[in-house]
Design an enzyme around this catalytic site. Structure first.
Site, PDB file in Angstrom:
ATOM      1  N   GLU A  91     -71.172   6.796 -40.231  1.00 57.56           N
ATOM      2  CA  GLU A  91     -70.215   7.767 -39.714  1.00 57.56           C
ATOM      3  C   GLU A  91     -70.116   8.978 -40.643  1.00 57.56           C
ATOM      4  O   GLU A  91     -70.302   8.865 -41.858  1.00 57.56           O
ATOM      5  CB  GLU A  91     -68.849   7.106 -39.536  1.00 57.56           C
ATOM      6  CG  GLU A  91     -68.879   6.128 -38.372  1.00 57.56           C
ATOM      7  CD  GLU A  91     -67.605   5.325 -38.207  1.00 57.56           C
ATOM      8  OE1 GLU A  91     -67.121   5.215 -37.087  1.00 57.56           O
ATOM      9  OE2 GLU A  91     -67.103   4.796 -39.215  1.00 57.56           O
ATOM     10  N   CYS A 104     -67.599  15.260 -44.523  1.00 55.80           N
ATOM     11  CA  CYS A 104     -67.589  14.046 -45.339  1.00 55.80           C
ATOM     12  C   CYS A 104     -68.785  13.199 -44.904  1.00 55.80           C
ATOM     13  O   CYS A 104     -68.839  12.740 -43.762  1.00 55.80           O
ATOM     14  CB  CYS A 104     -66.262  13.329 -45.090  1.00 55.80           C
ATOM     15  SG  CYS A 104     -66.114  11.757 -45.926  1.00 55.80           S
ATOM     16  N   CYS A 111     -71.447  -0.918 -47.694  1.00 52.76           N
ATOM     17  CA  CYS A 111     -71.196  -0.680 -49.121  1.00 52.76           C
ATOM     18  C   CYS A 111     -71.081  -2.026 -49.821  1.00 52.76           C
ATOM     19  O   CYS A 111     -70.565  -2.988 -49.256  1.00 52.76           O
ATOM     20  CB  CYS A 111     -69.894   0.106 -49.298  1.00 52.76           C
ATOM     21  SG  CYS A 111     -69.561   0.568 -51.020  1.00 52.76           S
ATOM     22  N   CYS A 115     -64.268  -2.831 -52.504  1.00 52.34           N
ATOM     23  CA  CYS A 115     -62.880  -2.400 -52.755  1.00 52.34           C
ATOM     24  C   CYS A 115     -61.955  -3.020 -51.705  1.00 52.34           C
ATOM     25  O   CYS A 115     -62.248  -3.011 -50.513  1.00 52.34           O
ATOM     26  CB  CYS A 115     -62.761  -0.882 -52.717  1.00 52.34           C
ATOM     27  SG  CYS A 115     -63.749  -0.079 -53.987  1.00 52.34           S
ATOM     28  N   CYS A 118     -60.599  -0.884 -48.590  1.00 56.34           N
ATOM     29  CA  CYS A 118     -61.538  -0.060 -47.824  1.00 56.34           C
ATOM     30  C   CYS A 118     -62.247  -0.880 -46.749  1.00 56.34           C
ATOM     31  O   CYS A 118     -62.771  -1.950 -47.022  1.00 56.34           O
ATOM     32  CB  CYS A 118     -62.566   0.546 -48.778  1.00 56.34           C
ATOM     33  SG  CYS A 118     -63.773   1.578 -47.939  1.00 56.34           S
ATOM     34  N   GLY A 160     -70.232   4.136 -48.202  1.00 55.56           N
ATOM     35  CA  GLY A 160     -71.170   3.868 -49.289  1.00 55.56           C
ATOM     36  C   GLY A 160     -70.762   4.420 -50.632  1.00 55.56           C
ATOM     37  O   GLY A 160     -69.851   5.236 -50.741  1.00 55.56           O
ATOM     38  N   LEU A 215     -59.927   6.282 -58.759  1.00 55.61           N
ATOM     39  CA  LEU A 215     -59.354   5.556 -59.894  1.00 55.61           C
ATOM     40  C   LEU A 215     -58.440   4.423 -59.411  1.00 55.61           C
ATOM     41  O   LEU A 215     -58.666   3.269 -59.705  1.00 55.61           O
ATOM     42  CB  LEU A 215     -58.602   6.540 -60.793  1.00 55.61           C
ATOM     43  CG  LEU A 215     -58.274   6.022 -62.187  1.00 55.61           C
ATOM     44  CD1 LEU A 215     -59.542   5.724 -62.967  1.00 55.61           C
ATOM     45  CD2 LEU A 215     -57.417   7.024 -62.938  1.00 55.61           C
ATOM     46  N   ASN A 216     -57.407   4.814 -58.696  1.00 54.63           N
ATOM     47  CA  ASN A 216     -56.566   3.860 -57.958  1.00 54.63           C
ATOM     48  C   ASN A 216     -55.721   2.896 -58.804  1.00 54.63           C
ATOM     49  O   ASN A 216     -54.983   2.083 -58.262  1.00 54.63           O
ATOM     50  CB  ASN A 216     -57.395   3.043 -56.959  1.00 54.63           C
ATOM     51  CG  ASN A 216     -58.060   3.945 -55.935  1.00 54.63           C
ATOM     52  OD1 ASN A 216     -57.515   4.981 -55.593  1.00 54.63           O
ATOM     53  ND2 ASN A 216     -59.237   3.586 -55.476  1.00 54.63           N
ATOM     54  N   ASN A 290     -54.227   4.259 -46.236  1.00 55.75           N
ATOM     55  CA  ASN A 290     -54.339   4.252 -44.783  1.00 55.75           C
ATOM     56  C   ASN A 290     -54.346   2.797 -44.342  1.00 55.75           C
ATOM     57  O   ASN A 290     -55.272   2.067 -44.675  1.00 55.75           O
ATOM     58  CB  ASN A 290     -55.637   4.916 -44.338  1.00 55.75           C
ATOM     59  CG  ASN A 290     -55.595   6.412 -44.569  1.00 55.75           C
ATOM     60  OD1 ASN A 290     -54.591   7.050 -44.279  1.00 55.75           O
ATOM     61  ND2 ASN A 290     -56.665   6.964 -45.105  1.00 55.75           N
ATOM     62  N   CYS A 333     -59.847   8.237 -44.846  1.00 56.88           N
ATOM     63  CA  CYS A 333     -60.452   7.558 -45.993  1.00 56.88           C
ATOM     64  C   CYS A 333     -60.354   6.042 -45.838  1.00 56.88           C
ATOM     65  O   CYS A 333     -59.288   5.511 -45.544  1.00 56.88           O
ATOM     66  CB  CYS A 333     -59.719   7.917 -47.271  1.00 56.88           C
ATOM     67  SG  CYS A 333     -59.726   9.652 -47.639  1.00 56.88           S
TER      68      CYS A 333
HETATM   69  N1  SAH Z   1     -67.707   5.054 -52.892  1.00 59.06           N
HETATM   70  C1  SAH Z   1     -67.136   6.352 -53.118  1.00 59.06           C
HETATM   71  C2  SAH Z   1     -66.934   7.173 -51.876  1.00 59.06           C
HETATM   72  C3  SAH Z   1     -66.319   6.496 -50.671  1.00 59.06           C
HETATM   73  S1  SAH Z   1     -64.599   6.130 -50.682  1.00 59.06           S
HETATM   74  C4  SAH Z   1     -65.861   6.236 -53.906  1.00 59.06           C
HETATM   75  O1  SAH Z   1     -65.423   5.123 -54.167  1.00 59.06           O
HETATM   76  O2  SAH Z   1     -65.316   7.257 -54.307  1.00 59.06           O
HETATM   77  C5  SAH Z   1     -63.809   7.652 -50.509  1.00 59.06           C
HETATM   78  C6  SAH Z   1     -62.331   7.597 -50.882  1.00 59.06           C
HETATM   79  O3  SAH Z   1     -61.547   6.911 -49.911  1.00 59.06           O
HETATM   80  C7  SAH Z   1     -62.071   6.896 -52.197  1.00 59.06           C
HETATM   81  O4  SAH Z   1     -61.372   7.747 -53.048  1.00 59.06           O
HETATM   82  C8  SAH Z   1     -61.210   5.713 -51.823  1.00 59.06           C
HETATM   83  O5  SAH Z   1     -60.331   5.401 -52.864  1.00 59.06           O
HETATM   84  C9  SAH Z   1     -60.533   6.206 -50.581  1.00 59.06           C
HETATM   85  N2  SAH Z   1     -60.063   5.125 -49.708  1.00 59.06           N
HETATM   86  C10 SAH Z   1     -60.726   4.015 -49.389  1.00 59.06           C
HETATM   87  N3  SAH Z   1     -59.977   3.232 -48.595  1.00 59.06           N
HETATM   88  C11 SAH Z   1     -58.813   3.872 -48.400  1.00 59.06           C
HETATM   89  C12 SAH Z   1     -57.645   3.591 -47.656  1.00 59.06           C
HETATM   90  N4  SAH Z   1     -57.517   2.458 -46.934  1.00 59.06           N
HETATM   91  N5  SAH Z   1     -56.639   4.488 -47.685  1.00 59.06           N
HETATM   92  C13 SAH Z   1     -56.764   5.628 -48.385  1.00 59.06           C
HETATM   93  N6  SAH Z   1     -57.848   5.963 -49.087  1.00 59.06           N
HETATM   94  C14 SAH Z   1     -58.855   5.083 -49.113  1.00 59.06           C
END
Ligand code: SAH
Length: 345
Positions: A91, A104, A111, A115, A118, A160, A215-216, A290, A333
């Site tokens: 996508e 994007c 992937c 995480c 995600c 990814g 970072l998170n 999200n 995201c």
């Molecule tokens: N693998 C790369 C790019 C893809 S994720 C990375 O980790 O940066 C892109 C962004 O989406 C990341 O910053 C991630 O923290 C965010 N993201 C993933 N799941 C999410 C969710 N459920 N809600 C909000 N942001 C999210």
């Protein structure tokens, strides 16, 4: 195997052209058609003779992703579902901003990073995308736009982990940014990573691109819980590599921080984050998780998000709250799943 012209650099195209017994200028001509003319086949290269087009077709290919479906959100965010030649789906999300568009793009089908927040992680890694497949997302979307020049910004934040597909991503970056390629400004291309330390160091030496880091969390336990990659590359090593990352014109590194209720959103977390990023040229993007029925995590309240931001601002950080776009079409995201069957129209 046929040469995949879109995934080749200028030098490689020149060498290939020469090996075919063709004059060197053909390399630039071919790249002009691919990256400026946005063609999908040799037939469309109208200033090349039919005979030569046939010769090229026999020896080379122009990989392109095939559009399976487009969905447009209430906020005009558009999600493209593409099918790859071997049947995998990826996508790509076109995000309207003030006066321009950001695209994007995906770097892998699925992937492997796992995480917890995600959705892409749920399907595991299917495979790396080739450089041509990465670039063709941009080419395809540009072709579909009425004002393609308004697509100025590219973010590697789709499906990814770009640095887990380092070589192909670097090739794609090169063709995105080079003048005789797609000619995007390196200031408007951002690569986002979950924090693969050796590749971050390599990238700093080998490419000119903005860096974003997901970072998170600000302590290893919380980060490892949300992002298993942290067990391999814990915060100390990550921050060290980022401090040494050569930012372009003293630009900032963007830190993305998904706020998850009761997990990483307390005042102490914000204070710890401020301490962790002290001395790093950091810009912090906060985004409330999200939500999704498949996730066992919930977003922080707006009040929490605002308080978290306030603490960072008090400590002189640039901290922005990102609004999710395209949530109603699962384009936000972490919502990209590349699932064709989940879409209903
Ligand atoms: N693998 C790369 C790019 C893809 S994720 C990375 O980790 O940066 C892109 C962004 O989406 C990341 O910053 C991630 O923290 C965010 N993201 C993933 N799941 C999410 C969710 N459920 N809600 C909000 N942001 C999210």
């Amino acid at each position: 195997m046929k040469a995949d012209l879109k995934g080749m650099s200028l030098a490689e195209t020149e060498a290939w052209v020469e090996a075919q017994g063709l004059p060197a200028y053909r390399a630039k001509q071919l790249r002009q058609w691919l990256f400026k003319g946005l063609v999908t086949s040799f037939k469309d290269m109208t200033n090349i003779s039919k005979g030569l087009r046939g010769q090229l077709e026999a020896k080379a290919r122009i990989t392109h992703v095939v559009l399976e479906r487009t969905q447009v959100s209430k906020d005009r965010t558009t999600k493209f579902l593409f099918k790859l030649e071997d049947g995998h789906f990826i996508e790509t999300v076109l995000i309207p901003e003030r006066g321009h568009f950001t695209l994007c793009i995906s770097s892998q089908a699925g992937c492997a990073m796992g995480c917890r927040f995600c959705l892409t992680a749920r399907q595991g890694l299917k495979r790396n995308l080739s450089a041509a497949e990465i670039l063709d997302q941009v080419i395809h979307v540009k072709r579909s736009m009425s004002e393609p020049d308004r697509l100025t910004n590219i973010v590697f934040m789709g499906m990814g982990e770009p640095l887990a597909n380092y070589n192909h991503v670097l090739r794609a970056l090169d063709n995105l940014i080079s003048e005789e390629g797609m000619n995007f400004s390196h200031r408007t291309v951002t690569l986002s990573t979950c924090g693969l330390v050796p590749q971050i160091r390599r990238l700093g030496k080998e490419a000119r691109v903005n860096l974003a880091v997901s970072l998170n969390a600000s302590d290893d336990d919380t980060r490892s819980y949300l992002m298993p990659v942290n067990r391999k590359y814990p915060l100390k090593r990550l921050i060290e590599a980022l401090t040494e990352f050569p930012t372009l014109n003293r630009r900032m590194i963007t830190f993305e921080y998904v706020l998850v209720r009761g997990v990483n959103d307390r005042d102490e977390d914000a204070l710890q984050l401020a301490a962790l990023l002290k001395g790093v040229r950091a810009k912090i993007n906060l985004i409330a998780l999200n939500p999704h029925p498949d996730l066992d995590l919930a977003p922080s309240s707006l009040e929490r998000v605002l308080r978290f931001q306030e603490i960072l601002i008090e400590r002189h950080f640039t901290a922005m709250i990102r609004k999710s776009k395209g949530q109603d079409i699962s384009a936000a995201c972490g919502q990209l799943s590349g699932k064709c069957n989940a879409l209903a129209f």
